[in-house]
Design an enzyme around this catalytic site. Structure first.
Site, short mmCIF file in Angstrom:
data_model
loop_
_atom_site.label_atom_id
_atom_site.label_comp_id
_atom_site.label_asym_id
_atom_site.label_seq_id
_atom_site.Cartn_x
_atom_site.Cartn_y
_atom_site.Cartn_z
CD GLU A 81 -43.33 0.83 44.91
OE1 GLU A 81 -43.52 0.38 44.42
OE2 GLU A 81 -43.24 1.49 45.81
CB CYS A 113 -42.26 5.51 48.15
SG CYS A 113 -42.93 5.54 46.62
CG HIS A 237 -42.67 10.06 49.11
ND1 HIS A 237 -42.20 9.32 49.05
CD2 HIS A 237 -43.96 9.91 48.61
CE1 HIS A 237 -41.54 8.66 48.21
NE2 HIS A 237 -43.39 9.54 47.44
#
Length: 348
Positions: A81, A113, A237
């Site tokens: 991103e 993400c 994550h």
């Protein structure tokens, strides 16, 4: 057709800034921040580093481990991103720098993400269908956080690359399956032309991160017929250390299973690079037969889950490129003024 990882590589900038240094500027007590986030310092890209350069370095390391001719790569996908151009692909820059033939398909991906793991899924499909011989997927970011925002303590830089292939003798990690869980949950966004993202606090935890990571993890385990006890390692994550540890424990994983994948306390949140980097650290210490559960998360919102089993080839390749922990331990601390300079926070 069985497909899997045949090469992997990582890259982390050497510059670091401590939570104390950021907190000092804003008159904050760093201890509650460190305790609440379980983040102590983060990586910072140098003035000549961006998603493209990080991707190139990670790609070089992946090629060293794969031991293949880069001209045999038929696809490159870069998830980020923080692509350096709004209109101009990062993937073509990386392909040219790595010596990949023009006879390939490229694309830049963006899903907060989890764009890096989305690239892995695409490569699995292309290689598995026989359309291409090898595919390269990279997750990398130079994450943005507005000065004074909570994200400033965690938004970091780094990335990892995975080369996907189907030749049994080349595979170091066989991918048994993948599963995704996706909804329209507006927990985090950045408008076109805006330098920093916004986050919807009340959506961030339960409705976004935990819901998607938990459902993706449960989905892949149900599909594979496994439980947490069947895995030697897991990685999730990691926007911060607190969320990561909480979700691991909730799902029933023990510290010895989730410890090696957790890099955020001394790295920060590398966004699209978070799970790819955590997985690379696991591969660096893994051995034949080890089973890994990897679950990414991207705001907006979705999670990709993977079930991976390592082969005997992991021992042959892990020392052919810098290990993630060595890159993590290569540090040069900077103060807040240099941090602003490197992050172009000073406008002239």
């Amino acid at each position: 057709m069985k497909v899997g990882i045949i090469g992997y590589g990582s890259y982390i900038p050497k510059y670091r800034i401590k939570v104390e240094e950021i907190a000092k500027v804003w008159g904050k007590d760093p201890e509650p921040i460190k305790k609440g986030l379980i983040v102590y310092e983060k990586s910072v890209p140098g003035p000549d580093e961006d998603t493209a350069t990080i991707s190139v370095e990670a790609g070089k390391n992946a090629l060293k481990r794969a031991g293949i001719d880069p001209r045999d790569i038929g696809a490159i996908y870069i998830g980020s991103e923080s692509h350096p151009y709004a209109v101009k692909p990062t993937s073509t820059i990386v392909a040219e720098a790595l010596g990949v033939t023009p006879d390939l398909t490229c694309a830049d991906l963006e899903f907060a993400c989890k764009a890096g793991t989305a690239g892995i899924q695409i490569c699995i499909g292309l290689v598995g269908s026989g359309m291409i011989k090898y595919g390269m997927a990279i997750g990398a970011d130079t994450a943005q956080g507005a000065p004074g925002d909570a994200l400033e303590y965690t938004a970091a830089a780094g990335g990892a690359c995975y080369i996907i292939g189907s030749k049994k003798k080349e595979i170091i990690g066989e991918i048994n399956g993948t599963y995704s869980f996706t909804t329209d949950t507006p927990d985090f966004w950045r408008r076109e032309g805006k330098p920093y993202p916004k986050h919807g606090g009340r959506f961030t935890g339960e409705l976004a991160y935990f819901r998607h990571v938990i459902n993706a993890a449960k989905g892949i385990m149900e599909r594979m017929g496994t439980t947490p006890k069947d895995y030697d390692y897991c990685v999730f994550h990691q926007p911060n250390g607190k969320f990561y540890i909480r979700v691991a424990k909730y799902l029933g994983f023990k510290e010895e299973q989730y410890r090696d994948g957790l890099l955020t306390p001394y790295l920060g949140n590398t966004y699209s690079g978070a799970v790819p980097l955590g997985l690379s650290n696991i591969l660096d210490s893994g051995k034949e037969g080890d089973r890994i559960l990897a679950v990414s998360y991207g705001s907006g919102a979705g999670s990709d889950a993977f079930d991976i089993i390592l082969t005997d080839r992991i021992e042959e390749v892990k020392d052919k490129a810098p290990k993630t922990i060595d890159l993590l331990n290569r540090k040069k601390y900077i103060d807040y003024s240099i941090y602003l300079k490197y992050r172009r926070g000073i406008k002239v």
